[in-house]
Write a protein that holds these residues in place. Structure first.
Motif, PDB file in Angstrom:
ATOM      1  N   ASN A  65       4.478   0.771   3.613  1.00 40.92           N
ATOM      2  CA  ASN A  65       5.057   2.114   3.720  1.00 40.92           C
ATOM      3  C   ASN A  65       6.572   2.074   3.792  1.00 40.92           C
ATOM      4  O   ASN A  65       7.155   1.162   4.363  1.00 40.92           O
ATOM      5  N   CYS A 100      -2.270   7.544   3.522  1.00 39.11           N
ATOM      6  CA  CYS A 100      -1.042   7.302   4.289  1.00 39.11           C
ATOM      7  C   CYS A 100      -0.118   8.512   4.199  1.00 39.11           C
ATOM      8  O   CYS A 100      -0.031   9.152   3.165  1.00 39.11           O
ATOM      9  N   ASN A 102       3.251   8.197   4.803  1.00 40.84           N
ATOM     10  CA  ASN A 102       4.506   7.695   4.237  1.00 40.84           C
ATOM     11  C   ASN A 102       4.276   7.189   2.814  1.00 40.84           C
ATOM     12  O   ASN A 102       3.159   6.835   2.443  1.00 40.84           O
ATOM     13  N   ILE A 104       4.013   4.808  -0.261  1.00 35.87           N
ATOM     14  CA  ILE A 104       3.685   3.401  -0.496  1.00 35.87           C
ATOM     15  C   ILE A 104       4.743   2.853  -1.454  1.00 35.87           C
ATOM     16  O   ILE A 104       4.884   3.339  -2.567  1.00 35.87           O
TER      17      ILE A 104
END
Length: 125
Positions: A65, A100, A102, A104
């Protein structure tokens, strides 16, 4: 045997590839010459473990991230060797992006553009 190559600029548990993961036959760890990039080259038996599983392991062993102000500090790479590896890497990255919050930041790039041979890697084990 098939080859998988990964890299990360921040510490990641490269040595976890060595810990007897089923189907992994040989692991070489080093640094890409001229870059602050830790490299792990994994030779695996595709009859025992899939490339898909190896990519899952890579994502489990580091933080892919981005964080505010750290975009270039925490980089990671999947170096693909063929179109199958490219497709698997892109699919895994997309799956991870959906769960996720954030971004990648793992880059997916051809191995031959960065690592033509083992001479490009300064081995540390």
């Amino acid at each position: 045997m098939e080859r998988a190559v990964f890299g990360a600029s921040e510490f990641f548990s490269q040595k976890a590839f060595i810990t007897g993961f089923r189907g992994i036959e040989n692991v070489r760890i080093g640094h890409l010459k001229g870059a602050n990039l830790e490299i792990v080259e994994v030779w695996f038996n595709p009859w025992k473990v899939s490339y898909d599983e190896i990519v899952d392991l890579f994502f489990d062993l580091h933080d892919p991230n981005s964080r505010e102000g750290q975009l270039f500090k925490n980089q990671s790479f999947i170096f693909f060797s063929d179109m199958n590896q490219l497709a698997v890497a892109k699919q895994k990255k997309n799956e991870l992006q959906h769960i996720c919050k954030n971004e990648i930041i793992t880059e997916i790039t051809p191995v031959w553009e960065h690592i033509n041979s083992l001479e490009e890697i300064k081995l540390i084990s």
